[in-house]
Write a protein that holds these residues in place. Sequence first.
Motif, PDB file in Angstrom:
ATOM      1  N   ALA A  91      30.578  23.824   8.083  1.00  0.00           N
ATOM      2  CA  ALA A  91      31.376  23.935   6.732  1.00  0.00           C
ATOM      3  C   ALA A  91      31.473  25.280   6.113  1.00  0.00           C
ATOM      4  O   ALA A  91      30.697  25.591   5.332  1.00  0.00           O
ATOM      5  CB  ALA A  91      31.298  22.882   5.819  1.00  0.00           C
ATOM      6  N   TYR A  92      32.566  26.122   6.505  1.00  0.00           N
ATOM      7  CA  TYR A  92      32.639  27.394   6.275  1.00  0.00           C
ATOM      8  C   TYR A  92      34.091  27.922   5.989  1.00  0.00           C
ATOM      9  O   TYR A  92      35.241  27.392   6.427  1.00  0.00           O
ATOM     10  CB  TYR A  92      32.005  28.140   7.408  1.00  0.00           C
ATOM     11  N   ILE A  93      33.901  29.231   5.392  1.00  0.00           N
ATOM     12  CA  ILE A  93      35.343  30.116   5.505  1.00  0.00           C
ATOM     13  C   ILE A  93      34.977  31.375   5.947  1.00  0.00           C
ATOM     14  O   ILE A  93      33.934  31.793   5.777  1.00  0.00           O
ATOM     15  CB  ILE A  93      35.720  30.084   4.021  1.00  0.00           C
ATOM     16  N   ARG A  94      35.914  31.889   6.790  1.00  0.00           N
ATOM     17  CA  ARG A  94      35.964  33.015   7.433  1.00  0.00           C
ATOM     18  C   ARG A  94      37.056  34.020   7.034  1.00  0.00           C
ATOM     19  O   ARG A  94      38.028  33.463   7.091  1.00  0.00           O
ATOM     20  CB  ARG A  94      35.619  32.812   9.181  1.00  0.00           C
ATOM     21  N   ARG A  95      36.662  35.208   7.182  1.00  0.00           N
ATOM     22  CA  ARG A  95      37.768  36.316   6.715  1.00  0.00           C
ATOM     23  C   ARG A  95      37.595  37.604   7.955  1.00  0.00           C
ATOM     24  O   ARG A  95      36.704  38.145   7.814  1.00  0.00           O
ATOM     25  CB  ARG A  95      37.460  36.816   5.367  1.00  0.00           C
ATOM     26  N   PRO A  96      38.368  37.257   8.814  1.00  0.00           N
ATOM     27  CA  PRO A  96      38.604  38.495   9.892  1.00  0.00           C
ATOM     28  C   PRO A  96      39.353  39.625   9.209  1.00  0.00           C
ATOM     29  O   PRO A  96      40.241  39.609   8.739  1.00  0.00           O
ATOM     30  CB  PRO A  96      39.728  37.635  10.893  1.00  0.00           C
ATOM     31  N   PHE A  97      38.860  40.536   9.746  1.00  0.00           N
ATOM     32  CA  PHE A  97      39.569  41.943   9.168  1.00  0.00           C
ATOM     33  C   PHE A  97      39.257  43.210  10.197  1.00  0.00           C
ATOM     34  O   PHE A  97      38.422  42.821  11.276  1.00  0.00           O
ATOM     35  CB  PHE A  97      39.157  42.477   8.062  1.00  0.00           C
ATOM     36  N   LEU A  99      37.777  47.024  10.522  1.00  0.00           N
ATOM     37  CA  LEU A  99      36.944  47.988   9.892  1.00  0.00           C
ATOM     38  C   LEU A  99      36.605  49.316  10.835  1.00  0.00           C
ATOM     39  O   LEU A  99      36.112  49.251  11.992  1.00  0.00           O
ATOM     40  CB  LEU A  99      35.318  47.499   9.884  1.00  0.00           C
ATOM     41  N   ASN A 100      37.426  50.309  10.308  1.00  0.00           N
ATOM     42  CA  ASN A 100      37.363  51.577  11.218  1.00  0.00           C
ATOM     43  C   ASN A 100      38.381  51.258  12.621  1.00  0.00           C
ATOM     44  O   ASN A 100      37.715  51.684  13.533  1.00  0.00           O
ATOM     45  CB  ASN A 100      36.036  52.203  11.493  1.00  0.00           C
ATOM     46  N   GLY A 101      39.188  50.424  12.641  1.00  0.00           N
ATOM     47  CA  GLY A 101      39.720  50.115  13.571  1.00  0.00           C
ATOM     48  C   GLY A 101      39.105  49.046  14.634  1.00  0.00           C
ATOM     49  O   GLY A 101      39.946  48.665  15.721  1.00  0.00           O
ATOM     50  N   ALA A 102      38.162  48.669  14.255  1.00  0.00           N
ATOM     51  CA  ALA A 102      37.284  47.767  15.087  1.00  0.00           C
ATOM     52  C   ALA A 102      37.398  46.289  14.501  1.00  0.00           C
ATOM     53  O   ALA A 102      37.232  46.161  13.270  1.00  0.00           O
ATOM     54  CB  ALA A 102      35.825  48.124  15.162  1.00  0.00           C
ATOM     55  N   PRO A 103      37.389  45.131  15.274  1.00  0.00           N
ATOM     56  CA  PRO A 103      37.565  43.675  14.572  1.00  0.00           C
ATOM     57  C   PRO A 103      36.063  43.413  13.854  1.00  0.00           C
ATOM     58  O   PRO A 103      35.319  43.706  14.374  1.00  0.00           O
ATOM     59  CB  PRO A 103      37.758  42.824  15.991  1.00  0.00           C
ATOM     60  N   ALA A 104      36.429  42.802  12.813  1.00  0.00           N
ATOM     61  CA  ALA A 104      35.206  42.366  11.838  1.00  0.00           C
ATOM     62  C   ALA A 104      35.439  41.187  11.478  1.00  0.00           C
ATOM     63  O   ALA A 104      36.640  40.828  11.189  1.00  0.00           O
ATOM     64  CB  ALA A 104      34.717  43.580  11.050  1.00  0.00           C
ATOM     65  N   GLN A 105      34.409  40.354  10.953  1.00  0.00           N
ATOM     66  CA  GLN A 105      34.625  39.330  10.304  1.00  0.00           C
ATOM     67  C   GLN A 105      33.526  38.908   9.193  1.00  0.00           C
ATOM     68  O   GLN A 105      32.140  39.225   9.534  1.00  0.00           O
ATOM     69  CB  GLN A 105      35.018  37.818  11.183  1.00  0.00           C
ATOM     70  N   LEU A 106      33.862  38.169   8.044  1.00  0.00           N
ATOM     71  CA  LEU A 106      32.769  37.893   7.135  1.00  0.00           C
ATOM     72  C   LEU A 106      32.829  36.200   7.231  1.00  0.00           C
ATOM     73  O   LEU A 106      33.951  35.980   6.814  1.00  0.00           O
ATOM     74  CB  LEU A 106      33.089  38.555   5.736  1.00  0.00           C
ATOM     75  N   GLN A 107      31.815  35.610   6.962  1.00  0.00           N
ATOM     76  CA  GLN A 107      31.421  34.192   7.156  1.00  0.00           C
ATOM     77  C   GLN A 107      30.776  33.645   6.177  1.00  0.00           C
ATOM     78  O   GLN A 107      29.534  34.236   6.061  1.00  0.00           O
ATOM     79  CB  GLN A 107      31.165  33.745   8.456  1.00  0.00           C
ATOM     80  N   ALA A 108      30.826  32.672   5.454  1.00  0.00           N
ATOM     81  CA  ALA A 108      30.144  31.931   4.391  1.00  0.00           C
ATOM     82  C   ALA A 108      30.181  30.607   4.453  1.00  0.00           C
ATOM     83  O   ALA A 108      31.181  30.081   4.812  1.00  0.00           O
ATOM     84  CB  ALA A 108      30.487  32.608   2.977  1.00  0.00           C
ATOM     85  N   GLY A 109      29.174  29.872   4.053  1.00  0.00           N
ATOM     86  CA  GLY A 109      28.922  28.467   4.125  1.00  0.00           C
ATOM     87  C   GLY A 109      27.809  27.970   5.084  1.00  0.00           C
ATOM     88  O   GLY A 109      26.829  28.481   5.095  1.00  0.00           O
ATOM     89  N   ARG A 110      28.050  26.937   5.521  1.00  0.00           N
ATOM     90  CA  ARG A 110      27.068  26.237   6.358  1.00  0.00           C
ATOM     91  C   ARG A 110      27.510  26.728   7.943  1.00  0.00           C
ATOM     92  O   ARG A 110      29.037  26.125   8.366  1.00  0.00           O
ATOM     93  CB  ARG A 110      26.988  25.023   6.292  1.00  0.00           C
ATOM     94  N   PHE A 111      26.706  27.317   8.879  1.00  0.00           N
ATOM     95  CA  PHE A 111      27.428  27.565  10.118  1.00  0.00           C
ATOM     96  C   PHE A 111      26.165  27.783  11.230  1.00  0.00           C
ATOM     97  O   PHE A 111      25.059  27.744  10.907  1.00  0.00           O
ATOM     98  CB  PHE A 111      28.140  28.871  10.227  1.00  0.00           C
ATOM     99  N   THR A 112      26.468  27.839  12.677  1.00  0.00           N
ATOM    100  CA  THR A 112      25.678  27.850  13.680  1.00  0.00           C
ATOM    101  C   THR A 112      25.830  29.468  13.731  1.00  0.00           C
ATOM    102  O   THR A 112      26.764  30.067  13.819  1.00  0.00           O
ATOM    103  CB  THR A 112      26.027  27.223  14.705  1.00  0.00           C
TER     104      THR A 112
END
Length: 204
Positions: A91-97, A99-112
């Motif tokens: 059960a999570y929320i994820r924010r793709p963005f 960073l310096n032209g490279a794909p990145a993401q930040l995820q929070a909650g419960r995840f594998t």
Amino acid sequence: ASPVYAETSGEEGPFSLSGTTRWRYEALDGQFRAGFGGSDQAISGRTLIQAEYDAGGWVFGGELIDSRVYLDDDGSPLSTSMVNTVDILQAYIRRPFTLNGAPAQLQAGRFTLDVGSRRFMARNGFRNTINAFTGVNFTAEKIAGWRVTAFHVSPVRRYPRDSPRRRTMSRTLTRRIGISASGACTGAARTCSARPPLSSSCSA
């Protein structure tokens, strides 16, 4: 046995839904575990249902797991690596963005988590249950030629921990809920856990 997959069809949209189910029969002749004797058998089943919704920059996701064991003997050494009935695996929320032209993401909650070679932290494949973690996870691709992963998580604990109650849980949906609280996987040795009824234990 190979899992059976199911997913929504049609054009891609903001909502996705998928699922798998896997069942296998296992038999053992000649017990290798200390303290147990004779033969053993079991039918193990694992069903997963996962959903995600892309809200335009923010992704909300969740996954249910239902792991059960049937036809086991009264003396079968069941554990939480085999049984986990109708539980929230993710059960999570994820924010793709970027960073310096490279794909990145930040995820929070419960995840594998799958980290590196998957030797120390991984989403279990063969096992009937799957490890999950609560916390935050950051990944970035190709920063100066490196793939960067940083996380601060606590493992989710599955209850009950004794075999008779796991057997009951597998067959009747009766279960207790355990929530792991605090702890880190970055070298810190302190862990805490909350167990019903509202008692807690900590170790440093």
